[in-house]
Scaffold this motif. Structure first.
Motif, PDB file in Angstrom:
ATOM      1  N   GLU A   5      28.863   1.944  42.985  1.00  0.00           N
ATOM      2  CA  GLU A   5      29.113   0.386  41.924  1.00  0.00           C
ATOM      3  C   GLU A   5      28.913   0.608  40.404  1.00  0.00           C
ATOM      4  O   GLU A   5      27.477   1.351  40.261  1.00  0.00           O
ATOM      5  CB  GLU A   5      28.457  -0.908  42.309  1.00  0.00           C
ATOM      6  CG  GLU A   5      29.306  -2.293  42.208  1.00  0.00           C
ATOM      7  CD  GLU A   5      28.642  -3.109  42.488  1.00  0.00           C
ATOM      8  OE1 GLU A   5      29.310  -4.110  42.665  1.00  0.00           O
ATOM      9  OE2 GLU A   5      28.023  -3.286  43.441  1.00  0.00           O
ATOM     10  N   LEU A   6      29.479   0.504  39.728  1.00  0.00           N
ATOM     11  CA  LEU A   6      29.135   0.739  37.607  1.00  0.00           C
ATOM     12  C   LEU A   6      28.559  -0.418  38.001  1.00  0.00           C
ATOM     13  O   LEU A   6      28.140  -1.523  38.616  1.00  0.00           O
ATOM     14  CB  LEU A   6      30.666   0.641  36.862  1.00  0.00           C
ATOM     15  CG  LEU A   6      31.519   1.913  37.695  1.00  0.00           C
ATOM     16  CD1 LEU A   6      33.077   1.534  37.065  1.00  0.00           C
ATOM     17  CD2 LEU A   6      31.010   3.057  37.630  1.00  0.00           C
ATOM     18  N   ASP A   7      27.907  -0.746  36.395  1.00  0.00           N
ATOM     19  CA  ASP A   7      27.902  -1.643  35.771  1.00  0.00           C
ATOM     20  C   ASP A   7      27.571  -3.453  35.951  1.00  0.00           C
ATOM     21  O   ASP A   7      27.056  -4.215  35.250  1.00  0.00           O
ATOM     22  CB  ASP A   7      26.615  -2.093  34.041  1.00  0.00           C
ATOM     23  CG  ASP A   7      27.334  -1.467  33.600  1.00  0.00           C
ATOM     24  OD1 ASP A   7      28.397  -1.128  33.883  1.00  0.00           O
ATOM     25  OD2 ASP A   7      26.850  -0.943  32.179  1.00  0.00           O
ATOM     26  N   TRP A  12      34.212   0.127  41.227  1.00  0.00           N
ATOM     27  CA  TRP A  12      33.517   0.902  41.877  1.00  0.00           C
ATOM     28  C   TRP A  12      33.844   2.302  41.627  1.00  0.00           C
ATOM     29  O   TRP A  12      35.093   2.071  41.127  1.00  0.00           O
ATOM     30  CB  TRP A  12      34.162   0.687  43.259  1.00  0.00           C
ATOM     31  CG  TRP A  12      32.508  -0.125  43.958  1.00  0.00           C
ATOM     32  CD1 TRP A  12      32.012   0.782  44.768  1.00  0.00           C
ATOM     33  CD2 TRP A  12      32.843  -1.457  44.406  1.00  0.00           C
ATOM     34  NE1 TRP A  12      30.687  -0.152  44.885  1.00  0.00           N
ATOM     35  CE2 TRP A  12      31.598  -1.733  44.621  1.00  0.00           C
ATOM     36  CE3 TRP A  12      33.353  -1.929  43.795  1.00  0.00           C
ATOM     37  CZ2 TRP A  12      31.778  -2.950  45.460  1.00  0.00           C
ATOM     38  CZ3 TRP A  12      33.900  -3.279  44.490  1.00  0.00           C
ATOM     39  CH2 TRP A  12      32.211  -3.954  44.981  1.00  0.00           C
ATOM     40  N   GLU A  13      33.037   3.559  41.191  1.00  0.00           N
ATOM     41  CA  GLU A  13      34.068   4.417  40.692  1.00  0.00           C
ATOM     42  C   GLU A  13      33.830   5.623  42.009  1.00  0.00           C
ATOM     43  O   GLU A  13      32.839   5.501  42.759  1.00  0.00           O
ATOM     44  CB  GLU A  13      32.934   5.686  39.782  1.00  0.00           C
ATOM     45  CG  GLU A  13      33.444   7.054  40.042  1.00  0.00           C
ATOM     46  CD  GLU A  13      32.584   7.346  38.958  1.00  0.00           C
ATOM     47  OE1 GLU A  13      32.147   7.633  37.608  1.00  0.00           O
ATOM     48  OE2 GLU A  13      31.528   7.878  38.973  1.00  0.00           O
ATOM     49  N   GLN A  34      36.294   3.945  53.777  1.00  0.00           N
ATOM     50  CA  GLN A  34      34.966   3.949  53.541  1.00  0.00           C
ATOM     51  C   GLN A  34      35.097   3.488  52.018  1.00  0.00           C
ATOM     52  O   GLN A  34      34.162   2.573  51.615  1.00  0.00           O
ATOM     53  CB  GLN A  34      34.714   5.489  53.130  1.00  0.00           C
ATOM     54  CG  GLN A  34      34.810   6.039  53.744  1.00  0.00           C
ATOM     55  CD  GLN A  34      34.752   8.064  53.324  1.00  0.00           C
ATOM     56  OE1 GLN A  34      34.546   8.081  52.048  1.00  0.00           O
ATOM     57  NE2 GLN A  34      35.399   9.116  54.198  1.00  0.00           N
ATOM     58  N   LEU A  35      36.227   3.053  51.135  1.00  0.00           N
ATOM     59  CA  LEU A  35      35.893   1.698  50.968  1.00  0.00           C
ATOM     60  C   LEU A  35      35.896   0.743  51.114  1.00  0.00           C
ATOM     61  O   LEU A  35      35.000   0.088  50.496  1.00  0.00           O
ATOM     62  CB  LEU A  35      37.503   2.082  49.191  1.00  0.00           C
ATOM     63  CG  LEU A  35      37.987   0.959  49.072  1.00  0.00           C
ATOM     64  CD1 LEU A  35      36.636   1.427  47.423  1.00  0.00           C
ATOM     65  CD2 LEU A  35      39.186   1.278  48.127  1.00  0.00           C
ATOM     66  N   ALA A  36      36.918   0.201  51.712  1.00  0.00           N
ATOM     67  CA  ALA A  36      36.477  -1.115  52.858  1.00  0.00           C
ATOM     68  C   ALA A  36      34.483  -1.541  53.252  1.00  0.00           C
ATOM     69  O   ALA A  36      34.208  -2.153  52.652  1.00  0.00           O
ATOM     70  CB  ALA A  36      36.750  -1.402  53.752  1.00  0.00           C
ATOM     71  N   GLU A  37      33.970  -0.125  53.360  1.00  0.00           N
ATOM     72  CA  GLU A  37      32.566   0.460  53.565  1.00  0.00           C
ATOM     73  C   GLU A  37      31.489  -0.485  52.284  1.00  0.00           C
ATOM     74  O   GLU A  37      30.937  -1.384  52.698  1.00  0.00           O
ATOM     75  CB  GLU A  37      32.035   0.868  54.080  1.00  0.00           C
ATOM     76  CG  GLU A  37      30.749   1.072  55.060  1.00  0.00           C
ATOM     77  CD  GLU A  37      30.235   2.020  55.317  1.00  0.00           C
ATOM     78  OE1 GLU A  37      29.027   2.650  55.397  1.00  0.00           O
ATOM     79  OE2 GLU A  37      30.884   2.871  55.931  1.00  0.00           O
ATOM     80  N   ALA A  38      32.436   0.290  51.641  1.00  0.00           N
ATOM     81  CA  ALA A  38      31.120  -0.121  49.824  1.00  0.00           C
ATOM     82  C   ALA A  38      31.498  -1.628  49.248  1.00  0.00           C
ATOM     83  O   ALA A  38      30.904  -2.535  48.726  1.00  0.00           O
ATOM     84  CB  ALA A  38      32.328   0.984  49.066  1.00  0.00           C
ATOM     85  N   VAL A  39      33.031  -1.852  49.426  1.00  0.00           N
ATOM     86  CA  VAL A  39      33.517  -3.002  48.799  1.00  0.00           C
ATOM     87  C   VAL A  39      33.510  -3.972  49.489  1.00  0.00           C
ATOM     88  O   VAL A  39      33.077  -4.752  49.180  1.00  0.00           O
ATOM     89  CB  VAL A  39      34.776  -3.111  48.180  1.00  0.00           C
ATOM     90  CG1 VAL A  39      35.684  -4.117  48.110  1.00  0.00           C
ATOM     91  CG2 VAL A  39      35.423  -1.721  47.570  1.00  0.00           C
TER      92      VAL A  39
END
Length: 207
Positions: A5-7, A12-13, A34-39
């Motif tokens: 995650e960015l600032d 996200w990057e 993987q995106l869903a897990e992060a977001v």
């Protein structure tokens, strides 16, 4: 695949792993799981766009009404751009802040930005080509812009004379958009994302 995650919350990057040999290379440039897990929820795929720009072109800053907003997953498949994400959500702790990520055909990074954030980029090469996935289809009545050269945003575009479209050059400043009431509300954006995180679908059905 590395996702950070960015600032600005909601941005996200993504850096995929490239597998190369003398024949060329292979990589997974998008993984919904993987995106869903992060977001916190999967990206709803409603539209895919391709944008080709000459060197020195600046596009943006574009954003959409929330709801439903428009989440984006952006990558550069040819050339290079400096991709800029701006927090346009009134009431956000980082309102008015921007962050930039270089997207190119070497590192092949991508960025994800959630509903309510503004997006723009500067082309660093001729024929710089962006491919991006969107959570909603194009809705001209619900999409807006902020002037990319607004001194209040003070975006550090890496070109001396940015080339703008007539639409972007006529876009209001951040202060004007705030006065007009067109900017997304942070609380409403948070509520919308929370519904997505819970598995609810607040989007109109795809037809």
């Amino acid at each position: 695949m590395k996702i950070r995650e960015l600032d600005i919350a909601g941005a996200w990057e993504i850096t995929g792993q490239q597998h190369g040999d003398p024949r060329g290379l292979f990589m997974e440039w998008y993984r919904f799981d993987q995106l869903a897990e992060a977001v916190g929820h999967p990206l709803r795929l409603a539209q895919g766009n391709l944008s080709v720009s000459a060197q020195g072109v600046v596009r943006g800053i574009h954003f959409a009404d929330v709801p439903p907003g428009q989440a984006k997953y952006v990558s550069c498949v040819r050339g290079a751009v400096v991709d800029v994400i701006v927090d346009l959500r009134t009431g956000s702790p980082t309102f008015g802040r921007w962050t930039a990520v270089r997207l190119d055909d070497v590192d092949r990074r991508a960025v994800y930005l959630s509903e309510g954030l503004g997006h723009g980029f500067c082309s660093m090469t001729d024929d710089a080509t962006l491919a991006y996935l969107c959570s909603t289809t194009y809705n001209p009545r619900g999409e807006h812009g902020i002037h990319p050269l607004d001194p209040d945003l003070a975006i550090d575009w890496p070109v001396d004379s940015p080339q703008l479209s007539a639409r972007d050059d006529a876009a209001p400043t951040l202060a004007q958009a705030l006065s007009d009431g067109t900017l997304p509300d942070y609380g409403r954006c948070q509520e919308f994302v929370a519904r997505l995180d819970s598995g609810e679908s607040p989007y109109p059905p795809l037809r």
